[in-house]
Design a protein around this motif. Structure first.
Motif, PDB file in Angstrom:
ATOM      1  N   PRO A 118     122.634  30.044  77.237  1.00  0.00           N
ATOM      2  CA  PRO A 118     122.788  28.933  78.338  1.00  0.00           C
ATOM      3  C   PRO A 118     123.190  27.947  77.430  1.00  0.00           C
ATOM      4  CG  PRO A 118     120.774  29.899  78.663  1.00  0.00           C
ATOM      5  CD  PRO A 118     121.161  30.467  77.309  1.00  0.00           C
ATOM      6  N   CYS A 119     124.512  26.902  77.872  1.00  0.00           N
ATOM      7  CA  CYS A 119     124.929  25.774  77.340  1.00  0.00           C
ATOM      8  C   CYS A 119     123.543  24.790  77.162  1.00  0.00           C
ATOM      9  CB  CYS A 119     126.182  25.320  78.179  1.00  0.00           C
ATOM     10  SG  CYS A 119     127.412  26.196  78.109  1.00  0.00           S
ATOM     11  N   PRO A 120     123.515  24.358  76.063  1.00  0.00           N
ATOM     12  CA  PRO A 120     122.153  23.468  76.171  1.00  0.00           C
ATOM     13  C   PRO A 120     122.576  22.132  76.906  1.00  0.00           C
ATOM     14  CG  PRO A 120     123.527  23.220  74.155  1.00  0.00           C
ATOM     15  CD  PRO A 120     124.071  24.448  75.079  1.00  0.00           C
ATOM     16  N   GLN A 121     121.388  21.440  77.383  1.00  0.00           N
ATOM     17  CA  GLN A 121     121.407  20.244  77.781  1.00  0.00           C
ATOM     18  C   GLN A 121     121.246  19.150  76.598  1.00  0.00           C
ATOM     19  OE1 GLN A 121     119.025  19.010  81.406  1.00  0.00           O
ATOM     20  NE2 GLN A 121     120.844  20.077  82.247  1.00  0.00           N
ATOM     21  N   PRO A 122     121.949  18.023  77.010  1.00  0.00           N
ATOM     22  CA  PRO A 122     122.176  17.042  75.713  1.00  0.00           C
ATOM     23  C   PRO A 122     120.802  16.873  74.946  1.00  0.00           C
ATOM     24  CG  PRO A 122     123.267  16.047  77.650  1.00  0.00           C
ATOM     25  CD  PRO A 122     122.319  17.558  78.156  1.00  0.00           C
ATOM     26  N   HIS A 123     119.589  17.127  75.666  1.00  0.00           N
ATOM     27  CA  HIS A 123     118.282  16.784  75.189  1.00  0.00           C
ATOM     28  C   HIS A 123     117.911  17.638  74.016  1.00  0.00           C
ATOM     29  CE1 HIS A 123     116.127  19.677  77.201  1.00  0.00           C
ATOM     30  NE2 HIS A 123     116.860  19.343  78.284  1.00  0.00           N
ATOM     31  N   ALA A 124     118.542  18.624  73.933  1.00  0.00           N
ATOM     32  CA  ALA A 124     118.403  20.064  73.156  1.00  0.00           C
ATOM     33  C   ALA A 124     119.166  19.823  71.917  1.00  0.00           C
ATOM     34  CB  ALA A 124     118.591  21.524  73.772  1.00  0.00           C
ATOM     35  N   ARG A 125     118.771  18.847  70.927  1.00  0.00           N
ATOM     36  CA  ARG A 125     119.940  18.652  69.933  1.00  0.00           C
ATOM     37  C   ARG A 125     120.324  19.788  69.190  1.00  0.00           C
ATOM     38  NH1 ARG A 125     117.672  14.242  66.365  1.00  0.00           N
ATOM     39  NH2 ARG A 125     119.856  14.789  65.398  1.00  0.00           N
ATOM     40  N   ALA A 126     119.137  20.479  68.716  1.00  0.00           N
ATOM     41  CA  ALA A 126     119.283  21.627  67.614  1.00  0.00           C
ATOM     42  C   ALA A 126     120.297  22.675  68.279  1.00  0.00           C
ATOM     43  CB  ALA A 126     118.231  22.349  67.384  1.00  0.00           C
ATOM     44  N   VAL A 127     120.156  22.949  69.420  1.00  0.00           N
ATOM     45  CA  VAL A 127     121.005  23.955  70.354  1.00  0.00           C
ATOM     46  C   VAL A 127     122.209  23.406  70.165  1.00  0.00           C
ATOM     47  CG1 VAL A 127     121.204  25.611  71.999  1.00  0.00           C
ATOM     48  CG2 VAL A 127     118.941  24.685  71.577  1.00  0.00           C
ATOM     49  N   GLU A 132     127.794  23.827  68.215  1.00  0.00           N
ATOM     50  CA  GLU A 132     128.879  23.355  67.390  1.00  0.00           C
ATOM     51  C   GLU A 132     129.605  24.138  66.225  1.00  0.00           C
ATOM     52  OE1 GLU A 132     127.496  19.149  67.988  1.00  0.00           O
ATOM     53  OE2 GLU A 132     129.593  18.770  66.985  1.00  0.00           O
ATOM     54  N   GLU A 133     128.423  24.395  65.641  1.00  0.00           N
ATOM     55  CA  GLU A 133     128.662  25.474  64.124  1.00  0.00           C
ATOM     56  C   GLU A 133     129.278  26.691  64.522  1.00  0.00           C
ATOM     57  OE1 GLU A 133     125.231  26.011  61.642  1.00  0.00           O
ATOM     58  OE2 GLU A 133     124.843  23.849  61.166  1.00  0.00           O
ATOM     59  N   LEU A 134     128.717  26.957  65.703  1.00  0.00           N
ATOM     60  CA  LEU A 134     129.445  28.361  66.167  1.00  0.00           C
ATOM     61  C   LEU A 134     131.040  28.489  66.375  1.00  0.00           C
ATOM     62  CD1 LEU A 134     126.366  29.977  68.369  1.00  0.00           C
ATOM     63  CD2 LEU A 134     127.306  30.940  66.280  1.00  0.00           C
ATOM     64  N   ASP A 142     133.607  11.195  75.006  1.00  0.00           N
ATOM     65  CA  ASP A 142     132.434  10.474  75.564  1.00  0.00           C
ATOM     66  C   ASP A 142     131.064  10.791  74.998  1.00  0.00           C
ATOM     67  OD1 ASP A 142     132.116  13.104  76.401  1.00  0.00           O
ATOM     68  OD2 ASP A 142     131.956  12.650  78.481  1.00  0.00           O
ATOM     69  N   GLY A 143     131.067  11.523  73.846  1.00  0.00           N
ATOM     70  CA  GLY A 143     129.844  11.823  73.186  1.00  0.00           C
ATOM     71  C   GLY A 143     129.417  13.121  73.782  1.00  0.00           C
ATOM     72  N   ARG A 144     129.810  13.687  74.840  1.00  0.00           N
ATOM     73  CA  ARG A 144     129.030  14.850  75.405  1.00  0.00           C
ATOM     74  C   ARG A 144     129.583  16.021  74.769  1.00  0.00           C
ATOM     75  NH1 ARG A 144     125.791  14.079  79.710  1.00  0.00           N
ATOM     76  NH2 ARG A 144     125.903  16.230  80.586  1.00  0.00           N
ATOM     77  N   LEU A 145     129.008  17.044  74.726  1.00  0.00           N
ATOM     78  CA  LEU A 145     129.512  18.403  74.213  1.00  0.00           C
ATOM     79  C   LEU A 145     130.491  18.902  75.099  1.00  0.00           C
ATOM     80  CD1 LEU A 145     127.198  20.921  72.322  1.00  0.00           C
ATOM     81  CD2 LEU A 145     128.767  19.012  71.440  1.00  0.00           C
ATOM     82  N   VAL A 146     131.808  19.485  74.592  1.00  0.00           N
ATOM     83  CA  VAL A 146     132.653  20.374  75.561  1.00  0.00           C
ATOM     84  C   VAL A 146     132.767  21.539  75.059  1.00  0.00           C
ATOM     85  CG1 VAL A 146     135.135  20.271  76.362  1.00  0.00           C
ATOM     86  CG2 VAL A 146     134.191  18.002  75.554  1.00  0.00           C
ATOM     87  N   PHE A 147     132.532  22.471  75.945  1.00  0.00           N
ATOM     88  CA  PHE A 147     132.392  23.950  75.301  1.00  0.00           C
ATOM     89  C   PHE A 147     133.648  24.633  75.461  1.00  0.00           C
ATOM     90  CE2 PHE A 147     128.252  22.515  76.697  1.00  0.00           C
ATOM     91  CZ  PHE A 147     127.294  22.962  75.746  1.00  0.00           C
ATOM     92  N   ASP A 148     133.877  25.512  74.506  1.00  0.00           N
ATOM     93  CA  ASP A 148     135.074  26.038  74.518  1.00  0.00           C
ATOM     94  C   ASP A 148     135.246  27.237  75.708  1.00  0.00           C
ATOM     95  OD1 ASP A 148     137.255  27.668  73.775  1.00  0.00           O
ATOM     96  OD2 ASP A 148     136.347  28.781  72.197  1.00  0.00           O
TER      97      ASP A 148
END
Lengths: 539, 513
Positions: A118-127, A132-134, A142-148
């Motif tokens: 599942p796409c992590p919530q921002p608090h789950a830093r390691a996920v 990102e590594e994947l 805006d600092g939030r993750l954008v998923f592919d």
């Protein structure tokens, strides 16, 4: 075990609805081939008898990680990130990954176990970092993750087979009464409330990883009752809502309603979004084997597969690990500064027969799973809503199937070919009995179960199957029965024993990739702290 | 004890009436074969007046040939007549299925068609002369000729009425021809009773009749593999080509002087007005693009968009990507389609790639860019097509469009599926493209929509290729104006993980049903 008749087999494993559709008498030969495999066959059980030959050679490493599943690989990943490179990862299986292994075939890769993140919530830093590594996400402006978009689970995500056709979504809406819909609405309102709930310290009621969630007594009290009781107190008694909620319990925990902790069952629904809406998922043809491959690449030659660890012994300082090639050969004694035991608790207690671990092991119970991969030369007939990623059969005890090629535009086979991965969790109350059933199952019996289950929705399924391979998972995933997650034995289980640290998803009481990663990182960070390596926590 | 008595000799008058009924049936069948061949020829080869005249002429002269050949048939006339009926039943009955199967699979369809026409005509031409000779002993010559010929012409009338009014609309061409063959075979079988005393080896003759009847019945059952009865009812014109490819059902229908292509039951073009659609799809993008040398066509395996592309002399290379090899084969092998696209896919500048457009684009080297891209996918009515309208796809399109390039995207109807149309524009914008939507009237479709996109802001283009049938610089600006019933409505962005466009589209078209 006495041999079950075909009908009894279906009744036992898949339930009355599937058994009712079974033709009596012996079925004709199946028009396809396959094999049966399983992590528990042979190798794992050799541990029990392992007297252990005297090691022929000795070596040293700063850290030894026992277990190359997601927890062990995440521990290694965390050590590497901190610059600690003198470690070894010892995995018993022929391939790393534990229950996140996958397979390959001429048409596509496919999963044998866990198959999405599942796409992590921002608090789950390691996920987030992992995503990102994947290459599955990047940091937006805006600092939030954008998923592919290409790795997010494509629409349609789910469909359910009810009566004689498929419908969109997981809840069986077709034929639902006004009362059924009202019950669904009530349940969803409760989930929305729990998603939005924050405790006095601002923590979510339920979070992934669970360590980020609240431990307020009124919430943890939910762990003491079963999900069946929870539904009962809210007056949610309809067959449909109970089926819908139980599906989640069977899918994530391998348990029925009456055996699942209400806290765990609600965690499944209320931990990943702010509004109770559907989760966004990352998924790949090979499932979470994608994550495993990435972490294994990071570990490089320090990861050894086919490595049978026979004992782990804490020393006054450091610890000692004895390992032998699984295929036979001389054993090796490795002396390490620290050891991470990233294996299920039951295995940990055998490798390191400490009274504390043995007491814990009796409380940790893993469920049995049957997984089948169906190589299809063409898609079978199907009525109603078109094929989705996850395809669920209402009225069956199976979990349905996921489609390996759902995320790809081009695969190695002719048009229409694919691989379906079919899952069944054995929810029998007695895990030992379920385990014995499973190991008594022949390939043919397993294949007949799969075909009987799918035939209701796809009458011509048999003619479409090129091959059908089966994996019997004897001890697949930790089962959060009432009282386990917040019981004393689970909560103390992560405490190190001298220089032996522990990592595994069952230390959370929830079988989730994120929990495995969290414990791996936690164990690695404990070690880094002991070694006084200065680093910011990723937890 | 009673032994089975021979069939009581029918009263002579009743038997003669029965024989004339047989003549009526036989001549009806003969005319239907002729009409079926004529219809097929004009559908398939186009130019209906020439084809129809040619087929009728050939057929009639072949009948003459048959009549002339009848002089060499002697003795055992009744039995020979039964055999003749069986031959007509087989050759005539299976003629349409045979033509249906060869059409699109052989390079030279015409010789096959004409050979069949001559063969059926010759066999049919034998029928009446033989009949006259069989009835010679029963009637006076002048009465015989008068009656047989009048019944023959009456049969022609029946056939000419049944064919367009009942047979083709209900059964389609393939089943019509098989059913008529069956009538011939049954007439043959019936004759073995009517003329029982004149036929030697009766059981053997009847067994042969039975075998032909069974063959034709099997053919009728097997006809479902070519076209199903339900499918015939779906289309307003007869089906002349239909294939289930690995990806879709391809159907060509023809009638009223034009032909149509359907994919999975959805109209892709009508030869009558496709030029309006394809001119509108292709030429505005060419007018907007800075260069016009490297062209990419996605979808559009029928070759009609490529035909328009090739009108531009600057074009050096055209890459056509269509997932379905059966579609691009249709564009090359089926004469009527190849005629319409001017053999576009055989042009040396054109390279055909049979691949999933998304997979193909994703695998393209990053530097490979196109000056003009034409995106001509079917409407987004399934998830597998809907993915080709997502931000994911349009980002790939963006990355492979030259900085000075332009692309045009068929975008469904802004009138009938307004939210869907604007959803496509919204999605293109989200992918970082600048969009100018436009629309054109295509009678077969209604008001149809397109999106013109570039990587930079741009004005409504001008400087169209001169000499087009529909578009000109004078009418082009009007295409970019949207009246109140077409104007922009808010829509979500279509993504792979929501496929909202498929839901919009389905809801909007369901409303119309």
């Amino acid at each position: 075990m006495t041999r079950l008749s075909r009908r009894e087999l279906l009744l036992t494993f898949l339930g009355p609805l599937v058994a009712a559709g079974c033709r009596s008498g012996r079925a004709p030969a199946l028009p396809f081939e396959g094999t049966v495999a399983g992590a528990d066959d042979g190798l794992g059980h050799r541990l029990r008898q392992a007297a252990g030959p005297e090691p022929a050679r000795s070596s040293r490493a700063e850290v030894v990680v026992v277990g190359g599943g997601l927890a062990g690989l995440s521990a290694a990943w965390r050590l590497s990130r901190a610059g600690l490179e003198d470690y070894r990862v010892l995995e018993l299986g022929a391939a790393p990954g534990g229950t996140s292994v996958g397979g390959t075939g001429p048409v596509t890769a496919f999963p044998w176990g866990a198959h999405y993140l599942p796409c992590p919530q921002p608090h789950a830093r390691a996920v987030e970092l992992l995503a990102e590594e994947l290459g599955a996400a990047r940091r937006g402006s805006d600092g939030r993750l954008v998923f592919d978009e290409a790795q997010l689970c494509r629409a349609p995500q789910e469909r359910v087979f009810v009566g004689d056709r498929w419908y969109e979504g997981l809840y069986p809406r077709a034929g639902a009464t006004a009362r059924d819909r009202e019950e669904l609405e009530l349940f969803q309102a409760e989930v929305r409330r729990l998603c939005a709930l924050r405790d006095a310290r601002g923590r979510r009621a339920f979070a992934v990883p669970m360590a980020h969630g609240s431990d307020d007594a009124d919430l943890t009290a939910l762990d003491r009752i079963s999900m069946a009781e929870w539904l009962e107190t809210r007056g949610l008694r309809g067959e449909r809502i109970r089926w819908f909620v139980e599906y989640g319990c069977r899918d994530d925990y391998g348990l029925g309603l009456a055996d699942t902790s209400a806290w765990a069952a609600l965690h499944y629904h209320a931990s990943r979004t702010d509004d109770g809406g559907p989760d966004d998922l990352l998924t790949w043809p090979e499932g979470n084997a994608r994550i495993v491959a990435h972490l294994a690449r990071r570990a490089g030659p320090r990861l050894a597969t086919g490595a049978l660890v026979t004992s782990v012994r804490p020393l006054a300082r450091g610890a000692e690990v004895v390992v032998a090639p699984a295929g036979g050969g001389p054993a090796e004694r490795i002396t390490a500064g620290q050891v991470v035991l990233a294996v299920p608790r039951t295995v940990a207690a055998r490798l390191l027969p400490h009274p504390r671990l043995q007491a814990e092991a009796r409380a940790f119970e893993a469920g049995a799973w049957l997984v089948a991969n169906l190589g299809l030369r063409r898609r079978p007939r199907s009525r109603g809503f078109p094929e989705a990623w996850d395809n669920v059969l209402h009225g069956s005890r199976s979990l349905g199937y996921v489609v390996a090629t759902h995320q790809v535009d081009r695969h190695g086979g002719p048009p229409g070919a694919t691989v379906w991965t079919w899952y069944l969790s054995l929810t029998a109350r007695d895990a030992g009995e379920a385990h014995r059933w499973l190991l008594g199952l022949s390939w043919r019996e397993a294949a007949e179960l799969v075909v009987a289950d799918l035939r209701r929705a796809h009458p011509d399924i048999e003619q479409c199957i090129e091959r059908l391979d089966v994996w019997r998972w004897g001890h697949a995933m930790i089962r959060p029965r009432p009282g386990f997650v917040f019981g004393p034995l689970r909560r103390g289980a992560a405490e190190p024993l001298g220089d032996v640290h522990f990592a595994h998803t069952d230390l959370s009481g929830l079988p989730l990739a994120e929990e495995a990663q969290w414990h791996g990182i936690r164990a690695a960070e404990e070690i880094l702290a002991r070694r006084r390596v200065r680093t910011d926590s990723l937890l | 004890m009673t032994s089975p008595s021979p069939p009581a000799a029918r009263p002579a008058a009743a038997r003669t009436t029965a024989l004339f009924t047989a003549v009526l049936l036989v001549s009806t069948c003969g005319l239907v074969y002729e009409l079926a061949a004529g219809a097929l020829a004009s559908y398939v080869l186009g130019d209906s007046v020439t084809q129809f005249s040619l087929v009728i002429g050939l057929y009639l002269s072949a009948m003459g040939l048959g009549a002339w050949l009848s002089r060499w048939i002697d003795g055992q006339l009744a039995r020979r007549f039964v055999d003749l009926e069986l031959a007509v039943a087989l050759v005539g009955g299976f003629s349409a299925p045979l033509l249906f199967l060869t059409f699109g699979r052989v390079a030279h369809f015409r010789p096959v068609l004409f050979a069949l026409v001559v063969l059926v005509g010759t066999l049919v031409g034998l029928e009446i002369p033989l009949f006259l000779r069989i009835l010679r002993q029963r009637l006076e010559f002048k009465e015989l000729v008068a009656k047989v010929l009048s019944v023959d012409y009456l049969g022609a009338l029946v056939g000419s009425l049944l064919f367009p009014l009942l047979l083709v609309p209900r059964l389609g061409l393939v089943r019509t021809s098989l059913a008529i063959g069956l009538v011939n075979a049954l007439v043959g079988l019936w004759t073995t009773w009517l003329l029982a005393e004149e036929i030697r080896g009766l059981p053997w003759v009847r067994a042969r009749c039975g075998a032909v009847v069974v063959l034709l019945l099997l053919g009728l059952a097997g006809a479902d593999r070519l076209t199903s009865l339900g499918e015939e009812a779906l289309f307003s014109d007869p089906i002349i080509y239909s294939r289930q490819s690995a990806y879709q059902r391809i159907v060509v229908t023809a009638g009223r002087g034009s032909f149509q292509l359907f994919l999975d039951g959805n109209l892709q073009f009508s030869s009558l007005d496709e030029y309006r659609y394809h001119e509108a799809l292709v030429h505005p993008a060419f007018a907007a693009a800075g260069r016009r040398e490297e062209v990419l066509v996605l979808g559009g395996g029928d070759g009609l968009a490529v035909r328009e592309v090739l009108r531009h002399p600057e074009v050096r290379r055209v890459t056509l990507v269509d997932i379905d090899p059966a579609m691009t084969a249709l564009a090359v092998d089926v004469p009527m389609v190849r005629q319409l696209n001017g053999g576009a896919l055989l042009d040396p500048r054109v390279q055909v790639v049979n691949e999933d457009a998304m997979a193909w684009l994703a695998a393209l080297p990053p530097g490979r860019r196109f000056d003009v891209v034409v995106v001509d996918f079917p409407d987004p009515n399934t998830f597998s097509v809907g993915k080709l309208y997502t931000t994911r796809f349009y980002r790939l399109l963006h990355d492979h469009l030259a900085p000075e390039g332009a692309a045009a995207i068929q975008s469904t109807s802004p009138l009938l599926a307004r939210t869907s149309f604007w959803c496509i524009a919204t999605t293109l914008e989200r992918a970082g493209l600048f969009v100018r939507p436009y629309h054109a009237a295509v009678p077969s479709f209604g008001e149809w929509g397109f999106s013109l996109v570039r990587r930079v802001p741009f004005a409504v283009p001008s400087g169209l290729l001169p000499g087009l049938r529909y578009l000109s610089d004078a009418v082009l600006p009007g295409l970019f104006e949207f009246g109140p019933d077409l104007s922009r409505v808010p829509a979500e962005v279509n993504r792979l993980d929501n496929q909202i466009l498929v839901h919009y589209y389905e809801a909007e078209w369901r409303r119309l049903e």
